[in-house]
Design an enzyme around this catalytic site. Structure first.
Site, PDB file in Angstrom:
ATOM      1  N   LYS A 124     -47.585  -5.510  69.026  1.00 12.45           N
ATOM      2  CA  LYS A 124     -48.044  -6.292  67.877  1.00 12.45           C
ATOM      3  C   LYS A 124     -49.567  -6.213  67.719  1.00 12.45           C
ATOM      4  CE  LYS A 124     -47.597 -11.140  66.345  1.00 12.45           C
ATOM      5  NZ  LYS A 124     -47.056 -12.451  66.813  1.00 12.45           N
ATOM      6  N   CYS A 166     -43.457 -10.343  63.191  1.00 12.97           N
ATOM      7  CA  CYS A 166     -43.845 -11.686  62.786  1.00 12.97           C
ATOM      8  C   CYS A 166     -45.099 -11.743  61.904  1.00 12.97           C
ATOM      9  CB  CYS A 166     -43.994 -12.573  64.016  1.00 12.97           C
ATOM     10  SG  CYS A 166     -43.969 -14.348  63.619  1.00 12.97           S
ATOM     11  N   GLU A 172     -38.451 -12.078  67.632  1.00  8.96           N
ATOM     12  CA  GLU A 172     -39.595 -12.129  68.532  1.00  8.96           C
ATOM     13  C   GLU A 172     -39.321 -13.175  69.609  1.00  8.96           C
ATOM     14  OE1 GLU A 172     -44.460 -12.412  68.169  1.00  8.96           O
ATOM     15  OE2 GLU A 172     -43.238 -13.654  66.855  1.00  8.96           O
TER      16      GLU A 172
END
Length: 275
Positions: free
Chosen positions: A116, A159, A45
Site C-alpha cells: 500500500k 483501501c 484489508e
C-alpha cells in the site's frame, strides 16, 4: 483465452487480534463463496489481523508467512483465484510494516504482490485519529495489473488508495478490466464516501470494481463500515453485503464491459496529455 463471464465475490469479515480465528472465519466465507460458484474471491484489508500496532509489529514476522501460506492453501483447496487484501509484512526496522495485498492463482502461484502506497493519516470530525505512517511504511512501486488466466485483467489497490483517482487511471492504462479495492473503511467516513468513491472509480474508468471490506467493531475503538460491493462499469451496484459477515457475489461480464466502453468511450477522449 479468457471466459466472457464469471462470478466474483467480495468477502466481508469482522477481523480481530486473533489470527487463527480470522483465518477460520475467512475460510468459512471462501468456502461459501466457492460453493456459490465464485471463481475470483477478494478478502478485505486486515483480514489476518486488526489490533494494536505493538501486537502487529511483534507478530508480523510469523504472520506474514502464515497469511501468504493461507492464501496459497485456500486457492488450491477451493480452486479459486484469491486476493488477500492486506496483511503486515516486516520492513526490517522493528518499528514498521508494509501493508501487503497478494493475489494468488488456482494453482497456488503468487500472481502479484502490492504494498500500500497511500497511508491514512487523518483526524476525523468525530474525534478519531489515525496515523498509519507511525507504524507502516508506504510501498515504493505502483500497483500491478495481472492478466489472470481464464478470467480477466485485474488491477490491485488497497483501501485509502480509492481517494486517489490517478492511481486507477494508471491501472486502467495498464489494461485493467476489474479493479480490486479491499478495505477496512471507517464507519464515520464510510457512511458518506465509501459507495460514491467506488462508483466513481467504476464509472470514470469504465471498469468493474470488487471491494471486499471489514465490518463492525474489532473489539477496540475502531468501527468499520462494511458494505462490501461488486459494481459494474456503468456504476451499478450489483451486490452489497450490508453490515454482516458474508460476501457480495455477482457476475463479471466482459461482453458487458466491452459494450459500455464502446458506448461511453471516455478513456479514448482524454486530452490532458496534450497540454
Amino acid at each position: 483465452m479468457a471466459v466472457r463471464d464469471f462470478l466474483a465475490a467480495a468477502v466481508q469479515l469482522t477481523s480481530t487480534s486473533d489470527p487463527e480465528a480470522n483465518f477460520s472465519a475467512a475460510e468459512e466465507q471462501i468456502d461459501l463463496a466457492a460453493r456459490r460458484g465464485a471463481e475470483l474471491i477478494g478478502l478485505p484489508e486486515n483480514f489476518a489481523f486488526i489490533g494494536e500496532p505493538e501486537q502487529r509489529l511483534a507478530i508480523a514476522p510469523a504472520l506474514a508467512d502464515q497469511a501468504s501460506q493461507f492464501l496459497i492453501t485456500m486457492a488450491r483447496r477451493y480452486q479459486v483465484v484469491i486476493l488477500g487484501g492486506g496483511f503486515p509484512v516486516p520492513v526490517g526496522d522493528g518499528a514498521h510494516t508494509w501493508q501487503r495485498a497478494q493475489l494468488v492463482g488456482r494453482d497456488g502461484q503468487i500472481l502479484a504482490s502490492y504494498d500500500k502506497i497511500h497511508l491514512f493519516d487523518v483526524d476525523l470530525p468525530d474525534g478519531s485519529s489515525y496515523r498509519e505512517s507511525s507504524s507502516f511504511t508506504p510501498g515504493s512501486t505502483l500497483p500491478p495489473v495481472v492478466d489472470v488466466p481464464g478470467l480477466c485483467r485485474v488491477g490491485v489497490s488497497i483501501c485509502y488508495d480509492v481517494r486517489f483517482p490517478e492511481l486507477y487511471r494508471h491501472l486502467v492504462g495498464a489494461g485493467a478490466e476489474l479493479l480490486m479495492i479491499p478495505a477496512a473503511f471507517t464507519a464515520f467516513t464510510g457512511k458518506d464516501h465509501w459507495q460514491v468513491l467506488l462508483q466513481a472509480r467504476a464509472i470514470e474508468n469504465t471498469a468493474y470494481v470488487l471491494a471486499p471490506a471489514q465490518t463492525g467493531s474489532d473489539g477496540g475503538r475502531r468501527f468499520s463500515h462494511g458494505h462490501s460491493m461488486v459494481i459494474d462499469p456503468w456504476g451499478t451496484v450489483l451486490a452489497d453485503a450490508g453490515v454482516s459477515q458474508g460476501a457480495a457475489v455477482a457476475p463479471v461480464d466482459l461482453d458487458h464491459l466491452a459494450r459500455i466502453r464502446s458506448q461511453m468511450p471516455c478513456l479514448q477522449h482524454r486530452r490532458t496529455t496534450v497540454f
